[in-house]
Design a protein around this motif. Structure first.
Motif, short mmCIF file in Angstrom:
data_model
loop_
_atom_site.label_atom_id
_atom_site.label_comp_id
_atom_site.label_asym_id
_atom_site.label_seq_id
_atom_site.Cartn_x
_atom_site.Cartn_y
_atom_site.Cartn_z
N VAL A 84 40.99 38.27 41.84
CA VAL A 84 42.38 37.85 41.62
C VAL A 84 42.72 38.10 40.15
O VAL A 84 42.14 37.48 39.26
CB VAL A 84 42.58 36.36 41.98
N GLY A 85 43.65 39.04 39.89
CA GLY A 85 44.09 39.31 38.52
C GLY A 85 43.61 40.65 38.01
O GLY A 85 42.41 40.96 38.04
N ALA A 86 44.58 41.48 37.57
CA ALA A 86 44.24 42.80 37.00
C ALA A 86 44.44 42.79 35.48
O ALA A 86 45.14 43.62 34.92
CB ALA A 86 45.09 43.89 37.66
N GLY A 87 43.80 41.82 34.83
CA GLY A 87 43.72 41.82 33.37
C GLY A 87 42.38 42.45 32.99
O GLY A 87 41.68 43.01 33.85
N PRO A 88 41.98 42.34 31.73
CA PRO A 88 40.70 42.93 31.32
C PRO A 88 39.51 42.41 32.13
O PRO A 88 38.65 43.20 32.53
CB PRO A 88 40.58 42.52 29.85
N ALA A 89 39.46 41.10 32.41
CA ALA A 89 38.30 40.56 33.15
C ALA A 89 38.23 41.15 34.55
O ALA A 89 37.19 41.66 34.98
CB ALA A 89 38.38 39.03 33.22
N GLY A 90 39.34 41.10 35.29
CA GLY A 90 39.34 41.56 36.67
C GLY A 90 39.09 43.05 36.79
O GLY A 90 38.34 43.50 37.67
N LEU A 91 39.69 43.82 35.89
CA LEU A 91 39.54 45.29 36.00
C LEU A 91 38.14 45.75 35.59
O LEU A 91 37.56 46.63 36.23
CB LEU A 91 40.61 45.97 35.14
N VAL A 92 37.60 45.14 34.53
CA VAL A 92 36.22 45.52 34.15
C VAL A 92 35.26 45.12 35.25
O VAL A 92 34.36 45.89 35.62
CB VAL A 92 35.83 44.89 32.78
N LEU A 93 35.47 43.94 35.83
CA LEU A 93 34.60 43.53 36.95
C LEU A 93 34.69 44.54 38.09
O LEU A 93 33.65 44.92 38.66
CB LEU A 93 35.01 42.13 37.43
N ALA A 94 35.89 44.99 38.41
CA ALA A 94 36.05 45.96 39.52
C ALA A 94 35.23 47.22 39.22
O ALA A 94 34.56 47.76 40.11
CB ALA A 94 37.53 46.30 39.69
N HIS A 95 35.26 47.68 37.98
CA HIS A 95 34.48 48.88 37.64
C HIS A 95 32.98 48.61 37.70
O HIS A 95 32.21 49.46 38.17
CB HIS A 95 34.87 49.38 36.24
N LEU A 96 32.57 47.45 37.20
CA LEU A 96 31.13 47.14 37.22
C LEU A 96 30.62 47.02 38.65
O LEU A 96 29.50 47.44 38.96
CB LEU A 96 30.86 45.83 36.45
N LEU A 97 31.44 46.46 39.54
CA LEU A 97 31.02 46.34 40.94
C LEU A 97 30.99 47.72 41.60
O LEU A 97 30.06 48.05 42.34
CB LEU A 97 31.97 45.40 41.70
N ALA A 98 32.00 48.53 41.30
CA ALA A 98 32.03 49.88 41.89
C ALA A 98 30.79 50.66 41.46
O ALA A 98 30.20 51.39 42.27
CB ALA A 98 33.30 50.61 41.46
#
Ligand code: FAD
Ligand code: PHB
Length: 406
Positions: free
Chosen positions: A20-34
């Motif tokens: 939930v949330g496309a700020g720095p935390a959410g977007l970096v997490l999405a990349h790390l998970l990918a």
């Protein structure tokens, strides 16, 4: 089933991690998970243009830059970011340099948070990742179970996202933090705020200047060879309307060390805002299979330039424990998340508080003013004290799995 009737019923989707949330935390997490082959969907309440143009932080710590590089996300940052060797502290008009490279061997990079966000979104979408913009009324439920569900509305249609883990990266006004039912908030409010402006004016310096002045703190920063970012300490309830462009430039010229080889270019102000100065830490950062990261869990005053970096540091820990839980078969490692993050959070709170209290004006407190001057004298004359400041400013290394506080 025909698409129309499916949409009318409301769609049901599945993923492993709902972010939930496309700020720095959410977007970096999405990349790390990918990067770990873990499926995720990012739900963002705003539209893409809004999140890509929201002017906020601009200092990237050394470990943040390294991480973005490792993830292959630093191509534009390396081209357009401004590498800074150090900062300057101005005390009553006299400038002192803290040379990070000399003291720590590391530097920082100036690159706007909205540029980081743009790069992360573009790369995620190009890699086939899912980001749902304008996801409204986001509501995580069943977070106590191993099958959480996130409900939301998109394009007027009610949708359901089933997942294993919910990552609450939705900032300080988000919905996820308050779902941590047993959380305790420890906080401190400073008796001032920052008026921040972005101006089309070429920077005259290649380093930030933090100015302690009897009229209040001022900060000289920048975003590019043509854009300057400037801040003034103002009253906590200050009204933006009270600050004409002329008043802003006059006050900056008074507080910054103009003269002493320092020149202030002026130009059209293209963005302005008032940011409260606040510290808070909400703990625990987890409730069942909901884990919160970044501003959703903690706020630091901007003087240490840490908010975005700390949000990204949380994301690195979160990706590691999710990996352990979903791929390593060790869901009990989710319990490591809060204590591992909190060590860095409190070190960062301490540093940000120290920078804030060292540099701002506290009304009518002559004793505190003398202590501030003494602290500034120590930091600008002792290599040991300057090294301590520099190490924290360039950023402590991200926690490794081996360093987990279990
Ligand atoms: P955010 O960047 O806040 O991202 C959270 C995202 O979640 C946002 O995109 C938001 O739209 C979305 N969201 C919120 N609620 C929901 C919901 N219910 N459903 C779906 N999505 C949701 N630091 C500095 O160093 N200098 C500055 O000048 C500075 N200015 C700042 C100004 C403001 C107004 C704020 C809030 C912070 C500022 N900071 C600044 C701090 C820094 O920008 C933050 O620490 C950083 O953005 C934290 O990143 P994050 O990903 O945790 O949260
Ligand atoms: C910024 O450039 O926005 C900035 C720089 C240093 C800070 C805070 C904000 O401490």
């Amino acid at each position: 089933m025909a698409l129309a009737s499916w949409a009318a019923m409301g769609g049901i989707d599945e993923t492993e991690v709902a972010i939930v949330g496309a700020g720095p935390a959410g977007l970096v997490l999405a990349h790390l998970l990918a990067a770990r082959d873990i499926d995720c969907v990012v739900l963002e309440q705003r539209d893409r243009a809004y999140v890509e143009h929201r002017v906020r932080a601009g200092v990237l710590e050394h470990p943040t830059v390294e991480l973005l590089r490792e993830l292959g996300l630093a191509e534009r940052l390396e081209r357009e970011g401004l590498a800074h060797r150090g900062i300057q502290l101005a005390v009553d008009g006299i400038r002192h340099r803290i040379d990070f490279v000399e003291l720590t061997g590391r530097s920082i990079t100036l690159y706007g948070q909205q540029e980081v966000v743009k790069d992360l979104i573009a790369a995620r979408l190009a890699g086939g990742g899912q980001i749902v913009f304008e996801a409204l009324d986001v509501a995580p439920t069943a977070i106590d179970t191993d099958r959480p569900v996130v409900q939301y509305r998109h394009d007027g249609v009610a949708r359901t996202l089933r997942c294993r883990i919910v990552a609450g990266c939705d900032g300080s006004y988000g919905v996820c933090g308050p779902l941590v039912a047993d959380r305790t908030v420890t906080e401190h409010t400073y008796p001032f705020a920052w008026l921040g402006v972005l101006a089309e004016a070429a920077p005259t310096q290649d380093e930030l200047v933090y100015a302690s002045h009897d009229r209040g703190f001022a900060l000289y920063s920048m975003r590019s060879p043509t854009v300057t970012r400037l801040y003034l300490q103002v009253a906590p309830d200050e009204q933006l309307a009270a600050w004409s462009d002329d008043r802003i430039w006059d006050e900056l010229a008074t507080r910054l060390p103009v003269g002493d080889g320092f020149r202030l270019n002026t130009g059209p102000i293209i963005d302005r805002g008032i940011t409260a100065m606040h510290s808070s830490v909400a703990t625990p950062m987890r409730h069942g299979n909901l884990l919160v990261a970044g501003d959703a869990a903690h706020i630091v005053p901007a003087t240490g330039a840490k908010g975005m970096n700390l949000a990204i540091a949380d994301a690195t820990v979160l990706a590691a424990v999710i990996d352990d839980a979903l791929r390593g078969g060790r869901p009990e490692h989710l319990a490591d998340y809060t204590p591992t993050c909190l060590r860095r959070v409190w070190r960062t709170q301490h540093f940000s508080h120290r920078m804030t209290t060292m540099l701002h004006r506290f009304d009518d407190d002559a004793f505190r003013r003398q202590l501030q001057r003494t602290e500034l004298e120590i930091v600008t004359s002792s290599v040991a004290a300057a090294t301590d400041l520099a190490e924290h400013y360039v950023g402590l290394p991200f926690a490794t799995l081996a360093e987990r506080a279990t």
